[in-house]
Design a protein around this motif. Structure first.
Motif, PDB file in Angstrom:
ATOM      1  N   UNK A 193       7.017  11.399   5.716  1.00 44.13           N
ATOM      2  CA  UNK A 193       5.989  11.893   4.798  1.00 44.13           C
ATOM      3  C   UNK A 193       4.669  12.095   5.537  1.00 44.13           C
ATOM      4  N   UNK A 197      24.493  13.974  -0.423  1.00 46.78           N
ATOM      5  CA  UNK A 197      23.550  13.702   0.650  1.00 46.78           C
ATOM      6  C   UNK A 197      23.423  14.844   1.639  1.00 46.78           C
ATOM      7  N   UNK A 215      15.151   2.547   5.469  1.00 51.69           N
ATOM      8  CA  UNK A 215      15.248   3.824   4.751  1.00 51.69           C
ATOM      9  C   UNK A 215      13.865   4.165   4.178  1.00 51.69           C
ATOM     10  N   UNK A 216      13.200   3.137   3.625  1.00 53.39           N
ATOM     11  CA  UNK A 216      11.838   3.324   3.117  1.00 53.39           C
ATOM     12  C   UNK A 216      10.896   3.672   4.267  1.00 53.39           C
ATOM     13  N   UNK A 260      11.287   7.258   5.230  1.00 58.01           N
ATOM     14  CA  UNK A 260      10.604   8.145   4.268  1.00 58.01           C
ATOM     15  C   UNK A 260       9.105   8.181   4.524  1.00 58.01           C
ATOM     16  N   UNK A 261       8.516   6.998   4.752  1.00 57.09           N
ATOM     17  CA  UNK A 261       7.062   6.927   4.976  1.00 57.09           C
ATOM     18  C   UNK A 261       6.644   7.668   6.240  1.00 57.09           C
ATOM     19  N   UNK A 294      11.071  14.792   2.821  1.00 57.52           N
ATOM     20  CA  UNK A 294      11.229  13.343   2.678  1.00 57.52           C
ATOM     21  C   UNK A 294      12.555  13.007   1.977  1.00 57.52           C
ATOM     22  N   UNK A 295      12.920  13.810   0.984  1.00 56.67           N
ATOM     23  CA  UNK A 295      14.176  13.559   0.258  1.00 56.67           C
ATOM     24  C   UNK A 295      15.372  13.750   1.193  1.00 56.67           C
ATOM     25  N   UNK A 354      18.241  -1.991   5.344  1.00 60.09           N
ATOM     26  CA  UNK A 354      18.017  -1.149   4.169  1.00 60.09           C
ATOM     27  C   UNK A 354      16.545  -0.739   4.043  1.00 60.09           C
ATOM     28  N   UNK A 396      19.887   6.930   4.855  1.00 65.75           N
ATOM     29  CA  UNK A 396      20.830   6.087   4.121  1.00 65.75           C
ATOM     30  C   UNK A 396      22.246   6.255   4.669  1.00 65.75           C
ATOM     31  N   UNK A 443      15.590  10.860   3.529  1.00 68.20           N
ATOM     32  CA  UNK A 443      16.070   9.675   2.820  1.00 68.20           C
ATOM     33  C   UNK A 443      17.595   9.663   2.752  1.00 68.20           C
ATOM     34  N   UNK A 444      18.178  10.815   2.454  1.00 66.35           N
ATOM     35  CA  UNK A 444      19.643  10.912   2.382  1.00 66.35           C
ATOM     36  C   UNK A 444      20.273  10.587   3.737  1.00 66.35           C
TER      37      UNK A 444
END
Lengths: 136, 124
Positions: A25, A105, A17-18, A21-22, A42-43, A14, A50, A46-47
């Motif tokens: 970005x 998503x 996912x972060x 994003x990082x 980034x959004x 999990x 996930x 993230x989808x």
């Protein structure tokens, strides 16, 4: 079209996912995207990160810079060997979900990016490719 | 990781502050923290400060909107404060609606809204 070397990130927990994003970005900022486009990219990432974690359990995110016809952009690919998507067109419909989510998503990611391509085979896996070009 | 969400009681309202880039576990913990604090402090409402939040995806949006519904069931109001412009643009573009949750630009205004008695709002 010239491209940069591809960079990879394994998604299997999990917290990845972060990490996705990082990574995205940082890459988008470095390419000179404005804050709104960075947030969009980034959004979307993230989808999709996930989705890999949720539906396939594990997979890989790859990204690279693109150069074509005097413009530059970013390509992010999400590859898994999970169950695959039975009906890709339905998966792109808003509100359709097989995982108890909002069903936003994939359609959301498509709206945020310039290009979204899905290759999926049931029982073999899914590859989603996202592209965003810099407005010059 | 849920220690990254801070919950502080201000007047009769819970000030809940989200970290910039919470993981899914932290986002999930939001619900339990907020509902637990609502009961513990007999709060009138919740101000959810997302001014630090850089990415508001569908999972985050769903958790926030479900939490707000639960707060409503407990007799409270939820006001979201401080959404960044880029986050607002992105959320609108992907069609994330937060139902009928109230929003405010600043936490100060959000506090006023959340502290107001819903039953005493003028109905004319």
């Amino acid at each position: 079209m010239t491209t940069s070397t591809t960079t990879e990130l394994v998604i299997q927990a999990e917290s990845d996912i972060v990490a996705a994003r990082r990574t995205v970005r940082e890459a988008a900022v470095r390419l000179g995207f404005g804050i709104t486009d960075v947030t969009r990219i980034v959004t979307a990432a993230s989808e999709l990160a996930r989705n890999i974690f949720k539906y396939a359990g594990e997979g890989v995110m790859r990204w690279r810079y693109l150069e074509a016809g005097g413009r530059s952009g970013i390509e992010i690919q999400f590859v898994d060997h999970g169950p695959g998507i039975e009906d890709v067109n339905r998966a792109l419909e808003e509100g359709y979900s097989t995982g108890g989510g909002l069903g936003m998503g994939l359609p959301g990611a498509r709206r945020l990016m310039d290009e979204l391509d899905i290759q999926s085979t049931v029982g073999q896996g899914t590859t989603v490719t996202l592209r965003k070009w810099r407005r010059s | 990781m849920d220690h990254m969400i801070s919950v502080v009681k201000v007047r009769q309202v819970l000030m809940v502050t989200m970290p910039p880039d919470p993981d899914d576990t932290t986002v999930t913990a939001l619900q339990e923290k907020v509902l637990g604090a609502m009961e513990r402090y007999s709060a009138k409402g919740v101000v959810l400060d997302i001014s630090a939040v850089e990415t508001f995806d569908s999972f985050f949006a769903r958790t926030v909107s479900e939490t707000a519904q639960m707060v409503t069931l407990m007799g409270g109001r939820t006001v979201i404060a401080g959404m960044r412009p880029a986050v607002a643009v992105t959320a609108t573009q992907i069609g994330l609606t937060l139902g009928n949750i109230e929003t405010a630009l600043t936490t100060e205004r959000a506090l006023d809204l959340a502290a107001a008695e819903p039953a005493r709002r003028k109905v004319r």
